[in-house]
Write an enzyme that holds these catalytic residues in place. Structure first.
Site, PDB file in Angstrom:
ATOM      1  N   LYS A 286       0.892  -1.163   0.000  1.00 44.64           N
ATOM      2  CA  LYS A 286       0.000   0.000   0.000  1.00 44.64           C
ATOM      3  C   LYS A 286       0.929   1.212   0.000  1.00 44.64           C
ATOM      4  O   LYS A 286       1.644   1.451   0.982  1.00 44.64           O
ATOM      5  CB  LYS A 286      -0.864  -0.026   1.253  1.00 44.64           C
ATOM      6  CG  LYS A 286      -1.705   1.222   1.496  1.00 44.64           C
ATOM      7  CD  LYS A 286      -2.599   1.040   2.732  1.00 44.64           C
ATOM      8  CE  LYS A 286      -3.426   2.274   3.030  1.00 44.64           C
ATOM      9  NZ  LYS A 286      -4.348   2.072   4.178  1.00 44.64           N
ATOM     10  N   GLU A 290      -3.212   6.925   2.292  1.00 48.15           N
ATOM     11  CA  GLU A 290      -3.548   7.112   3.707  1.00 48.15           C
ATOM     12  C   GLU A 290      -2.290   7.182   4.576  1.00 48.15           C
ATOM     13  O   GLU A 290      -2.202   6.564   5.636  1.00 48.15           O
ATOM     14  CB  GLU A 290      -4.498   6.007   4.179  1.00 48.15           C
ATOM     15  CG  GLU A 290      -5.797   6.003   3.392  1.00 48.15           C
ATOM     16  CD  GLU A 290      -6.834   4.987   3.857  1.00 48.15           C
ATOM     17  OE1 GLU A 290      -6.461   3.979   4.457  1.00 48.15           O
ATOM     18  OE2 GLU A 290      -8.032   5.229   3.602  1.00 48.15           O
ATOM     19  N   ARG A 323      -1.303  -2.221  -4.518  1.00 50.53           N
ATOM     20  CA  ARG A 323      -2.704  -1.784  -4.381  1.00 50.53           C
ATOM     21  C   ARG A 323      -2.980  -0.468  -5.120  1.00 50.53           C
ATOM     22  O   ARG A 323      -2.164   0.463  -5.090  1.00 50.53           O
ATOM     23  CB  ARG A 323      -3.074  -1.666  -2.905  1.00 50.53           C
ATOM     24  CG  ARG A 323      -2.972  -3.003  -2.208  1.00 50.53           C
ATOM     25  CD  ARG A 323      -3.296  -2.908  -0.743  1.00 50.53           C
ATOM     26  NE  ARG A 323      -4.714  -2.947  -0.456  1.00 50.53           N
ATOM     27  CZ  ARG A 323      -5.329  -2.108   0.361  1.00 50.53           C
ATOM     28  NH1 ARG A 323      -4.669  -1.110   0.934  1.00 50.53           N
ATOM     29  NH2 ARG A 323      -6.602  -2.238   0.602  1.00 50.53           N
ATOM     30  N   ARG A 340     -12.838  11.577  -5.067  1.00 45.20           N
ATOM     31  CA  ARG A 340     -12.083  10.392  -4.626  1.00 45.20           C
ATOM     32  C   ARG A 340     -12.363   9.186  -5.518  1.00 45.20           C
ATOM     33  O   ARG A 340     -11.481   8.360  -5.757  1.00 45.20           O
ATOM     34  CB  ARG A 340     -12.438  10.094  -3.168  1.00 45.20           C
ATOM     35  CG  ARG A 340     -11.913   8.787  -2.670  1.00 45.20           C
ATOM     36  CD  ARG A 340     -12.038   8.708  -1.162  1.00 45.20           C
ATOM     37  NE  ARG A 340     -11.847   7.341  -0.697  1.00 45.20           N
ATOM     38  CZ  ARG A 340     -11.872   6.977   0.575  1.00 45.20           C
ATOM     39  NH1 ARG A 340     -12.099   7.881   1.514  1.00 45.20           N
ATOM     40  NH2 ARG A 340     -11.681   5.726   0.932  1.00 45.20           N
ATOM     41  N   ASP A 369     -14.648   2.619  -1.199  1.00 46.44           N
ATOM     42  CA  ASP A 369     -14.001   1.869  -0.121  1.00 46.44           C
ATOM     43  C   ASP A 369     -14.947   0.831   0.476  1.00 46.44           C
ATOM     44  O   ASP A 369     -15.396   1.010   1.607  1.00 46.44           O
ATOM     45  CB  ASP A 369     -13.527   2.848   0.964  1.00 46.44           C
ATOM     46  CG  ASP A 369     -12.547   2.215   1.917  1.00 46.44           C
ATOM     47  OD1 ASP A 369     -12.201   1.043   1.721  1.00 46.44           O
ATOM     48  OD2 ASP A 369     -12.120   2.906   2.851  1.00 46.44           O
ATOM     49  N   GLU A 397     -16.160  -4.142   7.629  1.00 45.28           N
ATOM     50  CA  GLU A 397     -15.922  -2.782   8.102  1.00 45.28           C
ATOM     51  C   GLU A 397     -17.153  -1.884   7.955  1.00 45.28           C
ATOM     52  O   GLU A 397     -17.570  -1.235   8.903  1.00 45.28           O
ATOM     53  CB  GLU A 397     -14.732  -2.186   7.338  1.00 45.28           C
ATOM     54  CG  GLU A 397     -14.464  -0.739   7.703  1.00 45.28           C
ATOM     55  CD  GLU A 397     -13.230  -0.176   7.020  1.00 45.28           C
ATOM     56  OE1 GLU A 397     -12.576  -0.906   6.245  1.00 45.28           O
ATOM     57  OE2 GLU A 397     -12.928   1.000   7.260  1.00 45.28           O
TER      58      GLU A 397
HETATM   59  C1  GCV Z   1      -5.758  -0.910   6.076  1.00 43.43           C
HETATM   60  C2  GCV Z   1     -10.043   1.718   4.582  1.00 43.43           C
HETATM   61  C3  GCV Z   1      -9.921   1.315   6.014  1.00 43.43           C
HETATM   62  C4  GCV Z   1      -8.478   1.315   6.481  1.00 43.43           C
HETATM   63  C5  GCV Z   1      -7.678   0.423   5.538  1.00 43.43           C
HETATM   64  C6  GCV Z   1      -7.821   0.976   4.130  1.00 43.43           C
HETATM   65  C7  GCV Z   1      -7.088   0.152   3.096  1.00 43.43           C
HETATM   66  O1  GCV Z   1      -9.760   3.081   4.435  1.00 43.43           O
HETATM   67  O2  GCV Z   1     -10.710   2.147   6.810  1.00 43.43           O
HETATM   68  O3  GCV Z   1      -8.434   0.848   7.800  1.00 43.43           O
HETATM   69  O4  GCV Z   1      -6.332   0.364   5.930  1.00 43.43           O
HETATM   70  O5  GCV Z   1      -9.181   0.968   3.777  1.00 43.43           O
HETATM   71  O6  GCV Z   1      -7.760  -0.579   2.374  1.00 43.43           O
HETATM   72  O7  GCV Z   1      -5.887   0.259   2.998  1.00 43.43           O
END
Ligand code: GCV
Length: 680
Positions: A286, A290, A323, A340, A369, A397
């Site tokens: 990743k 973020e 990713r 986004r 997401d 989630e």
């Molecule tokens: C692992 C979302 C989740 C994050 C996650 C992210 C991702 O934003 O809230 O916790 O991080 O996806 O897929 O990398």
């Protein structure tokens, strides 16, 4: 580790074994080589020695045996993960006790390779593969990549806990910053995964923190131990790695992908990993996402970044899962031009043709997401020469966090079956599966932890099972998969089966009905993402807005007046989504900003739909618990209690969703609910 558990609390327990005809015994047919071979020998020893037999042979053994009518060439062509299956003797397909004279029942399984044999064995145990009497059938996976990613941390993270977005306790793998001493449950878990065909697993969070970064170097021994366990089930182990590792672990001044020192560092590290784990799978990354480091810091793009790692792994046959979840998470909410949903497409589509052969670009199924409802990612159709994997989220989630019943296979199926264009255009699943030369597939975020039921909510096991089944065959029917899971886990009692079907089959649509409406997404409490908070993300930098005001709601993603996102699809979808008239109701607010009085195809106005479905959804949730109560005494007591407790929470939470959304939109729109139901 919580209460030690076993596979008995999952689908490989006693009920699954009941699929083996009582009269069938497993017969050893000579030693197999390799560790999967030992596993198969172990499995053979589990069956009772009674008349009839289950013959398990790999291809060379079968060729040397008396089974001279077996489809050797076809099986060899289908590959080492395929198996051929035949039943003989009693006329039944799976040797059901009730069918015919089972004393002479005989099931024959030939594996294209050791893994195929293992899959064939599990298919027989779980009753997954029909074996018509007399005729051979060949079963092979539709995807060569069938992977689970764990978002496990070694150390409990202050905000995210030990398993990021994990709702089933702590990590199965780690405790107090180290690998667990007792890995018995990891062994059980690896069998659960192999039984539904999973062949790759990543063992740490894609948000790679300091401790977990060292799995690549000083804690490689932990990876070696996990790899030994997963190897026995034909599962390759992967590590999530930080793009900044050359700096943080290697002491270099840069992690620029074009820097020769950085390239040499990754080569050295990869060489060391493969010296310890010759069948290591590779890396998951990743980057620039973020807060994770990535190639943008050096003015490089994601192909430069991915190829850096791919070239270090290539001599060893390793793969990079890179990713595509890249977007600006520090956007100004006042800026209406940044969308986004466009981000992954804008970053990755132009890079098609640039990725090395051992890079797989891992694309979330939707552009936002893992929402309960969102459009299909346009990236998947936009990179025809790149190896791709569709990423799904088994951990719930945004879909009830394993507190709400939410069987996700229908939602995944809908995405996988999405046709990328007109007429005979390939589906999203077909594109991801790729070709023999450029194989791709499916990756999903695991929902398992150290909870005694594996998944917190015992019924959430159905999602893990279904993920494996759909990764094996994306055309499989979600209801049939549910039936398979129910019989393997709970047996064939009709009352149990029909109740579970009722609770689960439409539970995703039920969850959708009381949460964020018509594809607009989010509206969850920031941070933990559980429960309603309509404006929770509205004025934040995360790019997750609904734009509701007194006149209307939704995101204008049209080409004519909005962000242009709708135009990223090929026809017919670009036109279908561009127009309010043709946009499907369930995605209306994903693509359009409309007045509350906009009429849906269903005939209702948007506002009345919001009022009605939230209230009706809640009423339907109230029907779940009485239904579940009927199973008291028919399923294990602790499991029954756990589900009952969670259903009470689901009722509370659904009530909160109903009341907050109905009230919020009444206050925003000033329009009365024509049914007169309470609003606060
Ligand atoms: C692992 C979302 C989740 C994050 C996650 C992210 C991702 O934003 O809230 O916790 O991080 O996806 O897929 O990398």
């Amino acid at each position: 580790m919580k209460t030690p558990s076993s596979t008995d609390l999952a689908w490989l327990g006693e009920h699954a074994a009941a699929h083996l005809p009582a009269q069938v015994r497993l017969r050893a047919d000579g030693p197999l080589t390799g560790t999967i071979g030992s596993e198969i020998d172990r499995l053979r020893s589990l069956a009772p020695g009674v008349p009839g037999s289950l013959t398990l042979l790999d291809l060379p053994q079968a060729r040397a045996s008396t089974l001279d009518d077996a489809p050797f060439e076809e099986l060899a062509a289908a590959g080492e993960e395929a198996y051929a299956l035949r039943s003989r003797g009693d006329g039944s397909d799976r040797g059901d006790d009730s069918a015919g004279d089972a004393s002479s029942a005989r099931l024959e399984v030939i594996g294209g390779g050791a893994r195929g044999l293992l899959y064939g064995f599990y298919a027989v145990v779980l009753g997954l593969a029909p074996a018509p009497s007399g005729a051979w059938t060949i079963h092979s996976p539709g995807n060569s990549i069938r992977m689970l990613d764990h978002w496990d941390n070694m150390i409990v993270h202050p905000a995210m806990g030990q398993v990021e977005r994990g709702y089933a306790g702590g990590s199965l793998f780690y405790e107090d910053g180290e690998l667990r001493e007792d890995l018995t449950r990891v062994e059980h878990y690896s069998r659960l995964l192999a039984s539904v065909g999973i062949n790759r697993v990543a063992i740490n969070n894609v948000n790679v923190h300091a401790r977990e970064a060292t799995l690549l170097t000083e804690r490689l021994g932990s990876v070696v131990r996990l790899a030994e366990i997963f190897r026995a089930q034909g599962i390759a182990v992967f590590l999530s790695v930080s793009f900044a590792s050359p700096i943080t672990l290697g002491g270099l001044a840069t992690s620029d992908p074009l820097d020769e020192g950085v390239q040499a560092w990754w080569r050295r590290v990869a060489d060391a990993v493969y010296a310890a784990i010759p069948d290591f799978g590779g890396f998951v990354v990743k980057a620039d996402s973020e807060g994770q480091p990535g190639p943008f810091a050096y003015g490089r793009d994601h192909a430069d970044g991915a190829n850096l790692l791919a070239r270090a792994l290539a001599p060893h046959g390793g793969e990079v899962f890179w990713r595509a979840f890249v977007y600006d998470h520090r956007q100004d909410w006042r800026d209406r031009s940044t969308d986004r949903a466009r981000a992954a497409y804008d970053h990755f589509a132009p890079l098609d043709r640039r990725f090395d052969d051992n890079v797989i670009v891992q694309v979330k199924h939707g552009p936002l997401d893992f929402q309960t409802r969102e459009a299909v990612s346009p990236v998947i159709g936009a990179m025809p020469t790149t190896r791709l994997a569709v990423e799904l989220q088994v951990t719930q989630e945004y879909t009830g966090q394993q507190k709400h019943v939410c069987y996700l296979a229908p939602w995944w199926s809908e995405n996988l079956r999405f046709p990328s264009g007109e007429d005979d255009a390939p589906t999203m699943a077909q594109i991801a599966a790729g070709s023999a030369e450029r194989p791709g597939g499916m990756v999903a975020v695991s929902n398992v932890g150290d909870d005694e039921f594996w998944t917190g909510h015992p019924l959430a096991q159905s999602n893990l099972f279904a993920l494996g089944r759909l990764a094996w065959d994306w055309t499989a029917d979600a209801d049939s998969i549910l039936d398979e899971w129910i019989s393997a886990t709970f047996g064939v009692d009709q009352a149990v089966r029909s109740t579970l079907r009722e609770l689960l089959a439409e539970s995703w649509l039920l969850y959708e009905s009381y949460t964020a409406p018509l594809g607009v997404g989010f509206m969850v409490r920031p941070g933990h993402h559980y429960g309603p908070d309509v404006d929770g993300y509205e004025y934040t930098p995360w790019g997750t807005y609904h734009f509701a005001d007194r006149d209307g709601i939704g995101v204008d993603r049209t080409v004519a007046t909005g962000t242009g996102y709708a135009g990223l699809y090929p026809e017919p979808w670009a036109s279908v989504y561009e127009s309010v008239d043709t946009c499907p109701d369930e995605l209306l607010l994903f693509f359009h900003h409309v007045p509350y009085t906009q009429r849906l195809h269903s005939g209702k106005t948007v506002i009345q739909h919001i009022y009605d479905s939230r209230a009706d959804g809640y009423e339907r949730v109230l029907q779940l618990r009485p239904r579940w109560q009927q199973l008291a005494g028919l399923v294990p007591g602790p499991l029954h209690e756990r589900v009952t407790t969670l259903l009470i929470e689901q009722e509370r939470s659904a009530g909160e969703w109903r009341d907050q959304l109905r009230t919020y939109f009444h206050r925003a729109s000033g329009i009365a609910d024509e049914t007169g139901r309470p609003i606060y």
